[in-house]
Design an enzyme around this catalytic site. Structure first.
Site, PDB file in Angstrom:
ATOM      1  N   TYR A  79     -24.785 -28.853 -27.529  1.00  0.00           N
ATOM      2  CA  TYR A  79     -23.392 -28.635 -27.915  1.00  0.00           C
ATOM      3  C   TYR A  79     -23.196 -28.265 -29.379  1.00  0.00           C
ATOM      4  O   TYR A  79     -22.097 -28.412 -29.895  1.00  0.00           O
ATOM      5  CB  TYR A  79     -22.571 -29.889 -27.600  1.00  0.00           C
ATOM      6  CG  TYR A  79     -22.554 -30.241 -26.142  1.00  0.00           C
ATOM      7  CD1 TYR A  79     -22.081 -29.341 -25.200  1.00  0.00           C
ATOM      8  CD2 TYR A  79     -23.028 -31.462 -25.700  1.00  0.00           C
ATOM      9  CE1 TYR A  79     -22.072 -29.658 -23.856  1.00  0.00           C
ATOM     10  CE2 TYR A  79     -23.020 -31.797 -24.355  1.00  0.00           C
ATOM     11  CZ  TYR A  79     -22.535 -30.885 -23.437  1.00  0.00           C
ATOM     12  OH  TYR A  79     -22.525 -31.197 -22.099  1.00  0.00           O
ATOM     13  N   SER A 146     -23.914 -38.201 -22.561  1.00  0.00           N
ATOM     14  CA  SER A 146     -23.805 -37.194 -21.502  1.00  0.00           C
ATOM     15  C   SER A 146     -25.089 -36.375 -21.414  1.00  0.00           C
ATOM     16  O   SER A 146     -26.153 -36.914 -21.159  1.00  0.00           O
ATOM     17  CB  SER A 146     -22.574 -36.323 -21.747  1.00  0.00           C
ATOM     18  OG  SER A 146     -22.265 -35.559 -20.608  1.00  0.00           O
ATOM     19  N   TYR A 147     -24.997 -35.053 -21.663  1.00  0.00           N
ATOM     20  CA  TYR A 147     -26.194 -34.216 -21.593  1.00  0.00           C
ATOM     21  C   TYR A 147     -27.259 -34.736 -22.557  1.00  0.00           C
ATOM     22  O   TYR A 147     -28.438 -34.828 -22.204  1.00  0.00           O
ATOM     23  CB  TYR A 147     -25.832 -32.774 -21.944  1.00  0.00           C
ATOM     24  CG  TYR A 147     -26.880 -31.735 -21.595  1.00  0.00           C
ATOM     25  CD1 TYR A 147     -28.126 -31.719 -22.199  1.00  0.00           C
ATOM     26  CD2 TYR A 147     -26.598 -30.739 -20.662  1.00  0.00           C
ATOM     27  CE1 TYR A 147     -29.069 -30.748 -21.891  1.00  0.00           C
ATOM     28  CE2 TYR A 147     -27.530 -29.764 -20.352  1.00  0.00           C
ATOM     29  CZ  TYR A 147     -28.763 -29.767 -20.966  1.00  0.00           C
ATOM     30  OH  TYR A 147     -29.698 -28.809 -20.657  1.00  0.00           O
ATOM     31  N   TRP A 193     -18.520 -26.778 -16.064  1.00  0.00           N
ATOM     32  CA  TRP A 193     -19.372 -26.814 -17.258  1.00  0.00           C
ATOM     33  C   TRP A 193     -20.062 -25.468 -17.454  1.00  0.00           C
ATOM     34  O   TRP A 193     -20.116 -24.946 -18.573  1.00  0.00           O
ATOM     35  CB  TRP A 193     -20.406 -27.931 -17.114  1.00  0.00           C
ATOM     36  CG  TRP A 193     -21.170 -28.256 -18.354  1.00  0.00           C
ATOM     37  CD1 TRP A 193     -20.875 -29.228 -19.270  1.00  0.00           C
ATOM     38  CD2 TRP A 193     -22.378 -27.631 -18.828  1.00  0.00           C
ATOM     39  NE1 TRP A 193     -21.812 -29.233 -20.273  1.00  0.00           N
ATOM     40  CE2 TRP A 193     -22.742 -28.271 -20.033  1.00  0.00           C
ATOM     41  CE3 TRP A 193     -23.180 -26.593 -18.354  1.00  0.00           C
ATOM     42  CZ2 TRP A 193     -23.879 -27.907 -20.755  1.00  0.00           C
ATOM     43  CZ3 TRP A 193     -24.303 -26.220 -19.075  1.00  0.00           C
ATOM     44  CH2 TRP A 193     -24.643 -26.871 -20.264  1.00  0.00           C
ATOM     45  N   ASP A 285     -16.417 -43.478 -15.488  1.00  0.00           N
ATOM     46  CA  ASP A 285     -17.243 -42.364 -15.954  1.00  0.00           C
ATOM     47  C   ASP A 285     -17.988 -41.728 -14.790  1.00  0.00           C
ATOM     48  O   ASP A 285     -18.355 -42.392 -13.815  1.00  0.00           O
ATOM     49  CB  ASP A 285     -18.249 -42.826 -16.997  1.00  0.00           C
ATOM     50  CG  ASP A 285     -19.109 -41.673 -17.480  1.00  0.00           C
ATOM     51  OD1 ASP A 285     -18.531 -40.676 -17.944  1.00  0.00           O
ATOM     52  OD2 ASP A 285     -20.342 -41.752 -17.358  1.00  0.00           O
ATOM     53  N   HIS A 315     -15.378 -40.827 -19.568  1.00  0.00           N
ATOM     54  CA  HIS A 315     -16.555 -40.226 -20.170  1.00  0.00           C
ATOM     55  C   HIS A 315     -16.435 -40.119 -21.689  1.00  0.00           C
ATOM     56  O   HIS A 315     -15.474 -39.561 -22.216  1.00  0.00           O
ATOM     57  CB  HIS A 315     -16.770 -38.834 -19.580  1.00  0.00           C
ATOM     58  CG  HIS A 315     -18.108 -38.231 -19.872  1.00  0.00           C
ATOM     59  ND1 HIS A 315     -19.282 -38.760 -19.373  1.00  0.00           N
ATOM     60  CD2 HIS A 315     -18.473 -37.153 -20.607  1.00  0.00           C
ATOM     61  CE1 HIS A 315     -20.296 -38.026 -19.769  1.00  0.00           C
ATOM     62  NE2 HIS A 315     -19.834 -37.047 -20.533  1.00  0.00           N
TER      63      HIS A 315
END
Length: 630
Positions: A79, A146-147, A193, A285, A315
């Site tokens: 990101y 997250s990722y 996404w 989440d 989240h």
């Protein structure tokens, strides 16, 4: 000098060193070293020659980096590493080197992006490079959500020698189980996404014209949703081929097999490096179910220690105490997102004798927020005060759990009494052209197509595909089963499943279930409030196993297991426990066309006649983990 802050940053000076990298010096008020320097865009080589863009933040005094080796906090993310500046500044002024790296094929890093599959070996190579630097003492702790919670898991599964501890927050894992694929259905948040990120920080986005074309595509996501399935070469997504290829392949591949083997902890926990692990997630989440599953798996497989905290959060919102239309009280939030992690890092990377193992949030292996003990009034912003409190536990699921069957019965009744012997069914029709809309729930990457968290289960302008303010229970394709008003408070904490006996006129279809806390009418809520607690889905062809597709025989009754997300909620006296049964939840999940065609390659759809059985020989039920004496 430029004054930029009274507390955190007093001065900032910029210059470009001879090697062409930007060096920043900032003063602060945090102790250890009250300044830091940053080396930007260091290109770190991987084993195949691809170089990954990396920023290095180091503690400094008088504008000069400290020379002694220090432990490293590492963030590997897709990101844009520039967004790590806040965390980096904090840890670099608290005695750590902070390293932020763009993952392969993203932003300034070279190579081609793949969904997490490169992050194990790339993480190992990155850690080895860090371990050889003069500023590193050879110990790495990872950070990220997250990722880039998933990149932590990937590196731990790859066994990087330098990796000493991880704190994966809302982390990607077990993608064929209850995340990207959920009970065989595809979670469309990842469609979202891809449509957003194919033109952000990707290889394709380096060309201005291509980036603009992909942005226009992303801006029209609602229109593209109405034209599912997304096919190869038929949309502007073809301009970003690695993203199109992953998305279409993922939507075509339902079985939980080697296709989803990257970051698969539940099926291979013994491969996880034996290090201290602190798992973080929330009851609302998207990765909550995988977080508790990972905790159970790792607790059995490694010495760790393995800790877990589960809050009432959506989240990546651990510093918030409300979401959707619901407030949980100020104590629900973690006030300082960096300081509590630092306590963990100090203990495991520096050997500090501190609160880890002694005080909250580290006193016991499990810390949970028990929702639902608020007074149910409206707060100053018009939100339901659902409330709750923190509680420490020693295990998950709780050893004192009493698994209790609540049976679906004729007339929309939900009761602990077993259903009668007489054959009993309820039927409805499921039309794929008019799916049941999603109203909140366990969602991430919902930008503009999904709302997250706790919501009154009724339509309105916030729900793009259910704009009128009518309750979802009014739909003819939603079966509502609810209890009588409770005579006393009932705490439900743990893993939840619905065992459904059902048949369909289709060879393949979906069944969904949602657990709802029904508030009675009150002065603040004259119509009551139907609060979603958790939901789930099962695709008919995966009813026997998530590993293999088996189509159904129309009209034959099967038992379907629908796994809801874990929770901890007190259903208060006077409330009702409600279970909604249907066959769609869109756009949370892709819609089953009821035709049995190959996944994501359908051209047709048909209305299915659905039959839910609720008698003594076919006792459809929800199994609630009731906690006694609370």
């Amino acid at each position: 000098m430029q004054l930029v802050g009274k507390q955190r940053f007093i001065t900032r000076r910029w210059f470009v060193p001879a090697i062409g990298l930007l060096l920043m010096v900032a003063s602060g008020s945090w102790g250890f070293a009250n300044e830091f320097v940053v080396q930007k865009d260091v290109m770190v080589p991987m084993r195949d020659g691809v170089r990954l863009a990396t920023d290095i933040y180091r503690p400094a005094t008088d504008g000069k980096a400290l020379e002694q080796p220090l432990p490293v906090i590492l963030s590997r993310l897709p990101y844009n590493k520039d967004g790590q500046a806040s965390a980096a500044k904090y840890y670099a002024t608290h005695g750590y080197v902070f390293v932020a790296q763009d993952t392969r094929g993203r932003y300034k890093s070279e190579g081609t992006w793949h969904m997490l599959s490169d992050d194990g070996p790339d993480g190992v190579d990155c850690a080895a490079w860090i371990g050889k630097q003069s500023w590193s003492d050879g110990k790495i702790g990872m950070i990220g959500t997250s990722y880039y919670g998933g990149t932590q898991h990937a590196m731990a599964l790859a066994g990087a020698p330098e990796l000493a501890t991880v704190i994966p927050v809302d982390a990607m894992a077990n993608m064929g189980r209850q995340s990207l694929r959920n009970g065989g259905a595809f979670e469309l948040r990842f469609w979202n996404w891809i449509f957003l990120n194919a033109g952000r920080g990707s290889r394709a986005a380096k060309d201005a014209g291509t980036a603009e074309t992909l942005k226009v595509m992303a801006d029209q996501r609602l229109a593209y949703l109405e034209q599912l399935p997304t096919r190869r070469g038929m949309t502007p997504l073809r301009l970003s081929p690695e993203y199109e290829d992953w998305l279409v392949s993922a939507m075509e591949h339902g079985a939980n097999d080697s296709f989803w083997s990257d970051v698969n902890i539940v099926d291979a926990p013994q491969e996880y490096k034996d290090i201290p692990v602190y798992l973080v997630s929330g009851w609302y989440d998207s990765w909550g179910g995988n977080t508790t599953a990972n905790f159970m798996a790792l607790q059995r497989a490694i010495k760790g220690p393995v800790y877990m905290i589960m809050g009432p959060w959506i989240h990546a919102q651990q510093t918030a105490s409300s979401h959707g239309q619901v407030s949980f009280g100020k104590e629900a939030a973690i006030a300082n997102q960096w300081a509590w992690r630092k306590e963990w890092y100090d203990h495991w990377l520096k050997g500090a004798d501190n609160s880890v193992g002694k005080a909250d949030p580290f006193q016991t292996p499990v810390r949970i927020f028990v929702m639902g003990t608020g007074d149910g009034s409206k707060d100053e912003k018009g939100r339901l005060q659902h409330g709750g409190y923190w509680r420490n536990e020693n295990e998950w699921p709780l050893a004192r759990t009493q698994y209790t069957d609540f049976y679906l019965q004729a007339g929309g009744v939900l009761a602990q009494e077993a259903p009668p012997a007489k054959e009993s069914i309820t039927q409805f029709q499921f039309d794929p052209a008019d799916p049941v809309p999603t109203i909140g729930g366990n969602i991430s990457s919902g930008d503009d197509i999904l709302v997250q968290g706790g919501w009154n289960q009724k339509g309105g302008p916030h729900i793009w595909n259910f704009l009128k303010p009518i309750p979802i229970s009014a739909r003819k394709d939603v079966l509502v089963f609810q209890s009588a008003p409770l005579e006393h408070d009932l705490e439900v904490t743990g893993e939840i499943e619905v065992e459904l006996f059902a048949s369909s006129s289709a060879v393949d279809t979906d069944f969904t279930a949602k657990l709802v806390d029904v508030y009675p009418p009150s002065a603040d809520w004259p119509g009551g409030f139907d609060l979603n607690i958790g939901d789930g889905i099962v695709r008919g062809r995966f009813r026997e196993s998530l590993q293999e597709e088996v189509l159904m025989t129309p009209g034959e009754t099967y038992e379907f297991t629908i796994k809801l997300y874990p929770t901890s909620n007190v259903f208060k006296k006077g409330h009702r426990i409600r279970v909604d049964i249907s066959s769609s939840n869109f756009p949370r999940f892709d819609v089953n066309p009821n035709t049995g065609e190959p996944l994501n390659r359908q051209r047709m759809s048909k209305v299915a006649d659905q039959t839910i059985c609720h008698d003594s020989t076919r006792p459809s039920r929800i199994v609630l983990p009731v906690i006694p004496g609370t």
